[in-house]
Design an enzyme around this catalytic site. Structure first.
Site, short mmCIF file in Angstrom:
data_model
loop_
_atom_site.label_atom_id
_atom_site.label_comp_id
_atom_site.label_asym_id
_atom_site.label_seq_id
_atom_site.Cartn_x
_atom_site.Cartn_y
_atom_site.Cartn_z
N LYS A 190 0.88 -1.19 0.00
CA LYS A 190 0.00 0.00 0.00
C LYS A 190 0.91 1.23 0.00
CE LYS A 190 -2.05 2.89 2.17
NZ LYS A 190 -1.86 4.32 1.85
N GLY A 242 6.21 4.67 8.90
CA GLY A 242 5.35 5.85 8.95
C GLY A 242 5.40 6.47 10.34
N SER A 243 4.34 7.17 10.69
CA SER A 243 4.34 7.91 11.94
C SER A 243 4.16 6.98 13.14
CB SER A 243 3.20 8.93 11.92
OG SER A 243 1.96 8.26 11.78
N THR A 244 4.65 7.41 14.28
CA THR A 244 4.48 6.65 15.52
C THR A 244 3.00 6.51 15.86
OG1 THR A 244 6.66 7.18 16.35
CG2 THR A 244 5.00 6.71 18.01
N GLU A 245 2.25 7.57 15.58
CA GLU A 245 0.81 7.55 15.87
C GLU A 245 0.11 6.42 15.12
OE1 GLU A 245 -0.83 11.15 14.35
OE2 GLU A 245 -2.88 10.53 14.82
N GLY A 247 1.64 3.87 13.72
CA GLY A 247 2.29 2.62 14.15
C GLY A 247 1.59 2.01 15.36
N GLU A 264 8.81 0.79 11.51
CA GLU A 264 9.89 1.79 11.48
C GLU A 264 9.18 3.14 11.57
OE1 GLU A 264 11.86 4.37 10.39
OE2 GLU A 264 13.33 3.51 8.98
N CYS A 298 13.19 10.48 8.55
CA CYS A 298 13.02 10.19 9.97
C CYS A 298 14.35 10.13 10.73
CB CYS A 298 12.23 8.91 10.15
SG CYS A 298 12.82 7.59 9.11
N GLU A 396 8.14 15.44 16.12
CA GLU A 396 8.75 15.19 14.81
C GLU A 396 8.03 16.08 13.80
OE1 GLU A 396 8.12 11.43 12.69
OE2 GLU A 396 10.22 11.55 12.12
P1 ADP Z 1 3.00 10.36 7.48
O1 ADP Z 1 2.69 11.08 8.75
O2 ADP Z 1 4.42 10.24 7.13
O3 ADP Z 1 2.08 10.71 6.33
P2 ADP Z 1 1.42 8.11 8.18
O4 ADP Z 1 1.84 7.26 9.32
O5 ADP Z 1 0.24 8.99 8.34
O6 ADP Z 1 2.72 8.86 7.79
O7 ADP Z 1 1.17 7.24 6.90
C1 ADP Z 1 2.06 6.25 6.44
C2 ADP Z 1 1.27 5.21 5.68
O8 ADP Z 1 0.30 4.63 6.55
C3 ADP Z 1 0.49 5.73 4.50
O9 ADP Z 1 0.56 4.78 3.45
C4 ADP Z 1 -0.92 5.86 5.03
O10 ADP Z 1 -1.92 5.79 4.05
C5 ADP Z 1 -0.98 4.66 5.94
N1 ADP Z 1 -1.99 4.74 7.02
C6 ADP Z 1 -2.52 5.84 7.60
N2 ADP Z 1 -3.39 5.50 8.58
C7 ADP Z 1 -3.40 4.14 8.64
C8 ADP Z 1 -4.06 3.17 9.46
N3 ADP Z 1 -4.90 3.53 10.44
N4 ADP Z 1 -3.79 1.86 9.25
C9 ADP Z 1 -2.93 1.47 8.30
N5 ADP Z 1 -2.29 2.33 7.49
C10 ADP Z 1 -2.50 3.65 7.65
#
Ligand code: ADP
Length: 493
Positions: A190, A242-245, A247, A264, A298, A396
């Site tokens: 994805k 992606g983001s810790t939130e 994650g 990560e 990051c 961050e």
């Molecule tokens: P950033 O803050 O760098 O945009 P995110 O953590 O928001 O990073 O997004 C990283 C990836 O995770 C993207 O591909 C996003 O579409 C996907 N994503 C966002 N929310 C969710 C979720 N609840 N579950 C799974 N994947 C998600």
């Protein structure tokens, strides 16, 4: 803009989902536009995968994984040759992929070609070597009067969902796909909603290289697409960057079928400059470490700690270099830094800079205003007069924003550097090898750079301490999270 014919042709038709070796529309027909962050113009419409498409992809990936499938019958050497072929194809299409990356993400074409794309090709070749070297061990057993032969096998986990961000779109896709298929798993990728294009072009190249149908599926979409993958009981592992939130949400949502999870996540890396450092090198390292990839990386060194005796000199040097950076369209050869990836990111980063100014911090370089009236450009900033509680210091930001704080003693700076929920990267500048290695050991981070920054190789494991993640990617450790260890015990009768 001098677009290659292959890029024009790729952008001339709406992009579809890759499921079971076929390019298909989303079942509900939904699409979204991906945007050029330098011009704010739509590039092309992309299919938006829903949970129905996730179901289709899981069925395809499961069938491709099952014992007896063409993929399961491929030998490690077949997989090795296949991986090498894909690396060659990426290299042959490097200019085209670099242009697509620059259009979709905003980064400079040369940065994409020499960094992202070249590393992606190298990554396929590095893992091509591992495909034939996933060995087990033989283990002695001590059972009086009986004889056994016990050994371990490393087997693929099954269907892997790779969910990736927008800062290194092709490279992050490769970080997930490559170790997964090296070990014999199948994948549903994805890509980030902001930057789906190179992952889709990679999907075409994978088919051209001979990856069997269903082994790699590509499902562009938003967070709900990722969430549907994470919740799906037919998925055996999620590999997320992606983001810790997000994650944390993934870790919680994966509990349904206890799928394996590797993460990560975010970082807020401290970059510590001692007074005995090679100051010119440290300034250059602080600039590279702070502003690389438009600050959207990051492991960037966004928190600068400088020993008091050299604080003014370092701040002047970094500020002068930041002010001299030419910000512009990633296709402009004069540009040294492109735009941020999206309007949302642009507003967020400018908001942090404005917040710091409101809190009484000083913009030693950069500006709280947008650069130009079109495109998501920000002039790199250096912020002083910061205290540890300000949002600009704790959060961050993921933009070209660096803070600088003076320190006096080693103990004081180690405590400040470690005072974060993150633990992805850190750095130390000192010509005293004792100081450099000792402080490096005291920093709680998955990667520590001594007298350098962003020095990197596909051979090196990476990942985070604390809330920066679970597991390690790349290097000889990079396959561990994509394999199950099976212990086999045979009685010798
Ligand atoms: P950033 O803050 O760098 O945009 P995110 O953590 O928001 O990073 O997004 C990283 C990836 O995770 C993207 O591909 C996003 O579409 C996907 N994503 C966002 N929310 C969710 C979720 N609840 N579950 C799974 N994947 C998600």
């Amino acid at each position: 803009m001098n677009l290659l014919p292959a890029v024009r042709s790729f952008l001339s038709s709406p992009k579809q989902l890759l499921i079971d070796g076929e390019w298909v529309d989303a079942k509900d027909g939904r699409t979204f536009a991906t945007v050029n962050p330098s011009t704010e113009e739509d590039l092309v419409q992309v299919a938006y995968a829903s949970s129905v498409d996730v179901d289709r992809a899981v069925v395809a990936a499961r069938a491709a994984f099952e014992s007896g499938s063409p993929w399961s019958r491929m030998t490690p050497r077949d997989r090795s040759h296949l991986l090498w072929r894909i690396g060659d194809l990426i290299e042959a299409h490097a200019d085209e992929l670099a242009q697509l990356e620059a259009l979709d993400n905003g980064k400079r074409v040369e940065a994409a070609r020499d960094g992202d794309i070249a590393t992606a090709a190298e990554l396929f070749r590095y893992f091509a070597g591992w495909a034939t070297k996933m060995e087990g061990t033989t283990i002695p057993m001590s059972v009086p009067g009986r004889e056994f032969h016990a050994y371990t096998r490393r087997e693929p986990i099954g269907v892997v969902a790779g969910i990736v961000p927008w800062n290194f779109p092709l490279l992050m896709a490769c970080f997930k796909i490559i170790p997964a298929i090296t070990a014999g798993n199948t994948v549903i990728l994805k890509p980030a909603e902001q930057t789906p294009l190179t992952a889709l072009r990679l999907g075409e190249l994978l088919l051209e290289a001979g990856v069997p149908a269903g082994v790699v599926n590509v499902l562009p979409g938003f967070g709900d697409t990722g969430a549907a993958l994470v919740a799906h009981h037919g998925v055996d592992k999620v590999a997320f960057t992606g983001s810790t939130e997000v994650g944390k949400k993934i870790a919680a949502a994966a509990a349904g079928n206890l799928k394996k999870v590797s993460l990560e996540l975010g970082g807020k890396a401290p970059n510590i400059i001692f007074a005995d450092a090679d100051i010119d090198a440290a300034i250059a390292g602080a600039v590279l470490g702070g502003y690389f990839n438009e600050g959207q990386c990051c492991v960037n060194g966004s928190r600068l700690y400088v020993q008091r005796g050299v604080f003014d000199r370092v701040v002047e040097g970094v500020a002068a270099a930041a002010a001299a950076i030419t910000v512009g369209d990633g296709f402009d050869p004069a540009a040294q830094m492109g735009p941020l990836v999206s309007q949302e990111q642009h507003e967020k980063v400018l908001g942090y800079i404005r917040g710091a100014v409101r809190d009484g911090a000083v913009l030693t370089a950069g500006s709280a205003d947008r650069v130009g009236d079109r495109g998501y450009f920000v002039q790199p900033t250096l912020i002083t007069g910061v205290d540890e509680r300000m949002a600009v210091q704790t959060d961050e930001i993921f933009g070209p924003v660096v803070t600088a704080i003076p320190f006096d003693t080693e103990d004081e700076v180690v405590a400040a550097a470690n005072n974060t929920v993150y633990g992805l990267a850190a750095g130390v500048w000192s010509t005293d090898i004792g100081t450099a290695h000792r402080v490096g050991a005291r920093l709680r981070a998955g990667t520590v750079w001594l007298n350098t920054w962003h020095a990197d190789d596909v051979t090196l494991p990476r990942g985070g301490f604390k809330q920066s993640g679970w597991g390690r990617e790349l290097g000889s450790f990079g396959l561990d999270d994509y394999t199950e260890l099976k212990t086999v015990i045979a009685e010798l009768r």
